[in-house]
Design a protein around this motif. Structure first.
Motif, PDB file in Angstrom:
ATOM      1  N   VAL A 147       0.855  -1.187   0.000  1.00 27.85           N
ATOM      2  CA  VAL A 147       0.000   0.000   0.000  1.00 27.85           C
ATOM      3  C   VAL A 147       0.891   1.236   0.000  1.00 27.85           C
ATOM      4  O   VAL A 147       1.960   1.249   0.634  1.00 27.85           O
ATOM      5  CB  VAL A 147      -0.951   0.006   1.220  1.00 27.85           C
ATOM      6  N   THR A 148       0.469   2.253  -0.760  1.00 27.68           N
ATOM      7  CA  THR A 148       1.225   3.494  -0.823  1.00 27.68           C
ATOM      8  C   THR A 148       1.055   4.262   0.487  1.00 27.68           C
ATOM      9  O   THR A 148      -0.054   4.430   0.985  1.00 27.68           O
ATOM     10  CB  THR A 148       0.732   4.370  -1.981  1.00 27.68           C
ATOM     11  N   VAL A 149       2.178   4.722   1.040  1.00 29.53           N
ATOM     12  CA  VAL A 149       2.170   5.440   2.307  1.00 29.53           C
ATOM     13  C   VAL A 149       2.475   6.906   2.072  1.00 29.53           C
ATOM     14  O   VAL A 149       3.418   7.254   1.340  1.00 29.53           O
ATOM     15  CB  VAL A 149       3.197   4.833   3.291  1.00 29.53           C
ATOM     16  N   ASN A 150       1.687   7.768   2.648  1.00 25.77           N
ATOM     17  CA  ASN A 150       1.950   9.199   2.624  1.00 25.77           C
ATOM     18  C   ASN A 150       3.001   9.489   3.689  1.00 25.77           C
ATOM     19  O   ASN A 150       2.717   9.424   4.894  1.00 25.77           O
ATOM     20  CB  ASN A 150       0.664   9.977   2.910  1.00 25.77           C
ATOM     21  N   ARG A 154       2.265  10.064   7.352  1.00 22.33           N
ATOM     22  CA  ARG A 154       2.573   8.753   7.931  1.00 22.33           C
ATOM     23  C   ARG A 154       1.336   7.869   8.030  1.00 22.33           C
ATOM     24  O   ARG A 154       1.132   7.144   9.008  1.00 22.33           O
ATOM     25  CB  ARG A 154       3.240   8.904   9.303  1.00 22.33           C
ATOM     26  N   THR A 155       0.531   7.939   6.997  1.00 21.43           N
ATOM     27  CA  THR A 155      -0.671   7.111   6.922  1.00 21.43           C
ATOM     28  C   THR A 155      -0.783   6.515   5.528  1.00 21.43           C
ATOM     29  O   THR A 155      -0.180   7.014   4.573  1.00 21.43           O
ATOM     30  CB  THR A 155      -1.934   7.924   7.223  1.00 21.43           C
ATOM     31  N   ALA A 156      -1.554   5.448   5.403  1.00 22.46           N
ATOM     32  CA  ALA A 156      -1.762   4.813   4.102  1.00 22.46           C
ATOM     33  C   ALA A 156      -2.691   5.679   3.252  1.00 22.46           C
ATOM     34  O   ALA A 156      -3.659   6.270   3.744  1.00 22.46           O
ATOM     35  CB  ALA A 156      -2.368   3.425   4.292  1.00 22.46           C
ATOM     36  N   LEU A 161      -3.919   0.348  -2.862  1.00 21.04           N
ATOM     37  CA  LEU A 161      -3.449  -1.022  -2.705  1.00 21.04           C
ATOM     38  C   LEU A 161      -2.855  -1.496  -4.029  1.00 21.04           C
ATOM     39  O   LEU A 161      -3.413  -1.245  -5.093  1.00 21.04           O
ATOM     40  CB  LEU A 161      -4.595  -1.939  -2.302  1.00 21.04           C
ATOM     41  N   TYR A 162      -1.703  -2.172  -3.985  1.00 23.20           N
ATOM     42  CA  TYR A 162      -1.089  -2.700  -5.192  1.00 23.20           C
ATOM     43  C   TYR A 162      -0.483  -4.071  -4.887  1.00 23.20           C
ATOM     44  O   TYR A 162      -0.354  -4.468  -3.726  1.00 23.20           O
ATOM     45  CB  TYR A 162      -0.009  -1.751  -5.725  1.00 23.20           C
ATOM     46  N   PHE A 163      -0.124  -4.777  -5.950  1.00 22.74           N
ATOM     47  CA  PHE A 163       0.442  -6.120  -5.807  1.00 22.74           C
ATOM     48  C   PHE A 163       1.746  -6.227  -6.580  1.00 22.74           C
ATOM     49  O   PHE A 163       1.828  -5.804  -7.745  1.00 22.74           O
ATOM     50  CB  PHE A 163      -0.551  -7.170  -6.305  1.00 22.74           C
ATOM     51  N   LEU A 164       2.755  -6.789  -5.926  1.00 24.30           N
ATOM     52  CA  LEU A 164       4.065  -7.004  -6.522  1.00 24.30           C
ATOM     53  C   LEU A 164       4.296  -8.495  -6.741  1.00 24.30           C
ATOM     54  O   LEU A 164       3.976  -9.306  -5.870  1.00 24.30           O
ATOM     55  CB  LEU A 164       5.171  -6.463  -5.617  1.00 24.30           C
ATOM     56  N   GLU A 165       4.857  -8.839  -7.883  1.00 23.91           N
ATOM     57  CA  GLU A 165       5.306 -10.210  -8.090  1.00 23.91           C
ATOM     58  C   GLU A 165       6.771 -10.297  -7.687  1.00 23.91           C
ATOM     59  O   GLU A 165       7.586  -9.462  -8.101  1.00 23.91           O
ATOM     60  CB  GLU A 165       5.137 -10.632  -9.545  1.00 23.91           C
TER      61      GLU A 165
END
Length: 241
Positions: A147-150, A154-156, A161-165
């Motif tokens: 998840v991308t964090v600001n 300091r919060t999501a 939401l993303y997915f990495l292989e």
């Protein structure tokens, strides 16, 4: 640019092996062969790989830091306009014999550019991709959520939401490839590159999340001479003068 006349001379080739201690995340952006937002990069045979360009770029960065620590002036990469110093308006700190290259009478080139190249000077070292030695049929697909964090708050971030292989975690996959030093590669490149390799402990994306950490099982046996070390040590001495 590759000069055929240069290739007719002897080229020194060294094998390097990296062992991935955690999962590796080297993305192939734009691929549609996976459900992940960032699929892992593979070659035509399906083998996992670490691109040679990534090895070269990371090694260049480490060598730049070491050379600066030794007192040498280093061009500002990766900005093309700052990587080549024209003699007609060169700062005094670049007006040194060590930065002169035969055949390039209008420019100065720092020690790092003389190894890895710049917009004017061709690279004197070539990096092959590091290929995973394990049969791809034996490697299961792994998808890791994130998840991308600001960082300021300091919060999501919402809806980020993303997915990495990634490669399978904790299986000590070995990646092997070769490095080729062209005949015109300066001799001081060997000890400098060896020191740079020993400063690389992780590759790929999401290193802060624990991905891509590695150990070098087989580093090139570069034979740096005493003259090479003496040359590298001259940077701070000349800077003081």
């Amino acid at each position: 640019m590759i000069v055929v006349r240069t290739l007719s001379s002897s080229i020194n080739t060294y094998t390097v092996t990296a062992v991935i201690d955690t999962a590796l995340c080297v993305g192939a952006g734009g691929s549609s062969a996976s459900l992940a937002d960032k699929p892992i990069v593979r070659n035509a045979e399906g083998n996992l790989l670490i691109p040679g360009s990534q090895i070269k770029g990371r090694l260049r960065h480490e060598c730049e830091k070491i050379a600066r620590g030794l007192g040498w002036e280093i061009c500002e990469s990766p900005s093309p306009g700052k990587m080549v110093i024209r003699r007609e308006n060169a700062p005094d700190k670049f007006k040194r014999r060590e930065y002169e290259v035969s055949g390039y009478d209008e420019t100065y080139h720092c020690l790092i550019s003389q190894i890895f190249g710049d917009p004017v000077l061709p690279s004197r070292v070539i990096f092959d991709d590091l290929i995973c030695t394990e049969d791809p049929e034996n490697l299961a697909d792994f998808i890791r959520p994130g998840v991308t964090v600001n960082r300021r708050r300091r919060t999501a971030e919402e809806k980020k939401l993303y997915f990495l292989e990634t490669s399978p975690p904790n299986v000590s996959l070995r990646f092997e490839g070769q490095i080729h030093l062209l005949p015109n590669c300066p001799s001081y490149a060997k000890p400098l590159m060896l020191a740079g390799f020993k400063h690389i402990h992780a590759l790929g994306g999401s290193k802060s999340a624990g991905l891509g950490w590695l150990s070098w099982e087989n580093l090139p046996q570069f034979e740096g001479t005493e003259a090479d070390w003496d040359f590298l040590a001259r940077g701070r001495k000349n800077a003081a003068n």
